[in-house]
Scaffold this active site. Structure first.
Site: not given
Length: 629
Positions: A159-160, A163, A239
């Protein structure tokens, strides 16, 4: 939505952020002016002074905070009390974290980021910060390390990484500076009121100051309102996209869903202890670290995020998990042992194998690693010789190791390169590089060169600035030592230089490009000509490859095939212009280079690694694409 479309969206979001900031400043100034009118009456001079003073406080506050974050992701992690994760850590939790991050970095085609742990945070949370992949830092809480099993930790880290890859980080770090300026009046008012507490009579002047401080703090809540509105408008959609990317990346939903369930089911949740810090970075966190709901929430509701991964999941199931974990909290490492070992990764393809490939397929894969890429990363990590992995993590060995990757196979060229390295970094280091090239690096699989450099990069960044500057000078000298340096060696040297330069001054290199292909037609033609010439001994075949690439990126413009006389060295003048292309134009560029490299529809492993290197230089990280070929 692919990488290039997300980059374009991030650029538009940056513009919207500026507009929202202007609106917030206007509202704060209006609130201050109204307060002056109420308490002091209509005095034009006083109103002008209040307006200018407010603008100065907000502007200087934002500039100060942005300047304090010039160090990039590392400065953000350290400001929150992050503790660096040692390269050679023996702690099982930290070792597992480093392994997961290294695998995902290799699968993504980016350097391994710096790792930090927020040791005093029991909640499950994480964030990625930085201006680019070259200065990225990933921080996780101690709660995430203790409570999550390996699959769940993979989901959070993936997930990170979404980004990191999609340009969200640079927007997030700029948002910190903007929000700090908006909140400056509230901060000043609160500090003055805290300093004015205590017994004793107050003089009139002191009372006036305290009243002004109270008003400043109240007006500051206008800034807080707009700050939360800005964060909510920027964060929530990203997100959701990051959750979807994490699932695509790690090939299963259970890991990410499990991490979200533990956030919802454990007492600590995702909350951070220091509410002020959490408020400032709430838009960057994996989970809601503040507890703001409704319009101002920076994250979608937790149950909504879980149901996006497991549609049949119910609220009462989360309550059952909460009751069970209240009696016996989950232990991540213990769950790993119960789950057993992962499957053996597939072997790497032979170094001389060829695969089918199309330009749209490559463009679609940029910064979009999938299940095959993750399996390929497992293979790469397990195939890398232990000796090389150990050298990549040794402070004194990393410079000769990276320079050894650049040494030419031709003895005469390598001798000249050794001389250039020795002149800048010393004879001993140059000799180590030569020995590594002839020994540990001899016969290294082409697919292992970029991952090895990615593993070495975090240690490289630890070297002092003067030595890093000498290193980049030596890299360029080695490449320019003789015109017979291969295109891959040239591009790898350029990639190392770009990454080191960006890590030294991160904020100077953070930008979204805006140029169109027609504005850089000459540079595009040069790159395509060099790539076509390097891949084909036959001039006619090289010309056909060049035209195939040109048709992709400049379909309405005719530029004859004219390979530069100085070969790969001609590329020194093209990178800055090409990197300034807008995101969607870069997509056409990647397709054009792919068409030139593989105009017959097939590509060798070495050519694929050349393509990955060129894409990385242009900040379009390409996963190990042969996994999908």
């Amino acid at each position: 939505m692919n990488f290039f479309e997300r980059q374009a969206q991030a650029r538009r979001t940056s513009t919207r952020l500026v507009l929202l900031f202007v609106l917030a400043v206007a509202a704060i100034v209006l609130a201050v002016d109204l307060a002056v009118l109420v308490f002091a009456g209509p005095h034009p001079g006083l109103l002008a002074l209040a307006t200018l003073g407010t603008l100065a406080v907000i502007g200087l506050g934002s500039l100060f905070r942005i300047a304090s974050l010039r160090g990039g992701g590392e400065s953000v992690a350290q400001s929150l009390g992050g503790v660096p994760v040692p390269e050679d850590t023996a702690d099982p939790s930290l070792r597992r974290l480093r392994n997961v991050v290294e695998e995902i970095a290799i699968a993504s085609g980016v350097p391994v980021p710096k790792l930090y742990v927020l040791e005093h945070e029991a909640g499950i949370n994480a964030f990625a910060a930085g201006y680019s992949t070259s200065d990225a830092a990933v921080a996780v809480t101690r709660g995430a390390l203790d409570r999550l099993n390996r699959d769940e930790l993979q989901g959070v880290i993936a997930h990170e990484f979404s980004h990191i890859l999609n340009g969200d980080m640079r927007l997030n770090i700029r948002l910190i500076g903007v929000l700090f300026g908006i909140l400056m009046l509230a901060i000043i008012g609160r500090k003055i009121l805290e300093g004015g507490r205590g017994g004793g009579r107050l003089g009139r002047s002191v009372s006036v100051i305290l009243v002004a401080a109270l008003l400043a703090m109240l007006v500051g809540y206008v800034g807080l309102f707009f700050g939360r509105m800005i964060k909510a408008s920027v964060s929530r959609t990203r997100e959701r996209l990051a959750d979807a990317s994490a699932v695509q990346f790690t090939r299963q939903t259970a890991g990410l869903a499990g991490a979200l369930k533990k956030i919802g089911g454990l007492h600590e949740g995702a909350k951070l202890n220091d509410r002020a810090d959490a408020e400032e970075i709430s838009h960057m966190l994996f989970g809601d670290g503040v507890g703001v709901n409704g319009w101002f929430a920076t994250h979608p509701p937790l149950l909504e995020r879980i149901r996006a991964l497991e549609p049949s999941f119910r609220a009462d199931q989360l309550e059952q998990l909460s009751r069970r974990w209240a009696q016996e909290p989950p232990q991540g490492l213990q769950e790993d042992r119960m789950l057993g070992l992962a499957a053996v990764p597939p072997p790497l393809p032979p170094a001389d194998s060829v695969h089918a490939l199309t330009p749209p397929m490559v463009a679609a894969q940029v910064a979009q690693p999938g299940a095959d890429d993750y399996r390929r990363a497992d293979s790469i990590v397990s195939t890398l010789p232990d000796e090389l992995r150990a050298l990549a993590k040794q402070r004194e060995a990393v410079l000769p190791l990276l320079l050894a990757l650049l040494l030419d196979e031709d003895a005469a060229v390598a001798a000249r390169q050794r001389y250039e390295i020795a002149a800048r970094l010393g004879q001993d280091l140059a000799e180590q590089a030569v020995q590594l090239r002839a020994g540990a690096l001899a016969g290294l699989h082409p697919m292992l060169r970029l991952p090895l450099a990615a593993l070495a990069f975090p240690v490289l960044r630890l070297r002092p600035r003067p030595q890093l500057e000498s290193f980049t000078d030596a890299v360029q000298a080695a490449v320019n030592a003789d015109g017979r340096v291969s295109l891959f060696e040239y591009c790898l040297a350029r990639l190392l230089t770009v990454q080191v330069t960006e890590s030294l001054d991160p904020s100077r290199h953070a930008r979204f490009g805006r140029r169109k292909p027609a504005a850089v037609a000459a540079e595009l033609a040069t790159l395509l000509a060099v790539v076509a010439q390097a891949g084909h001994a036959d001039t006619a075949a090289a010309q056909r490859a060049y035209l195939a690439g040109l048709q992709r990126v400049l379909p309405n413009e005719h530029r004859p095939y004219a390979p530069p006389a100085n070969g790969v060295l001609a590329l020194d003048g093209v990178w800055e212009a090409l990197d300034a292309l807008d995101p969607l134009a870069k997509q056409a560029l990647v397709e054009g280079v792919t068409a030139a490299v593989s105009h017959d529809g097939r590509i060798a492993v070495a050519e694929a690694e050349l393509l990955r290197t060129i894409c990385a230089v242009l900040h379009c990280p390409l996963p190990p694409m042969l996994a999908k070929a």
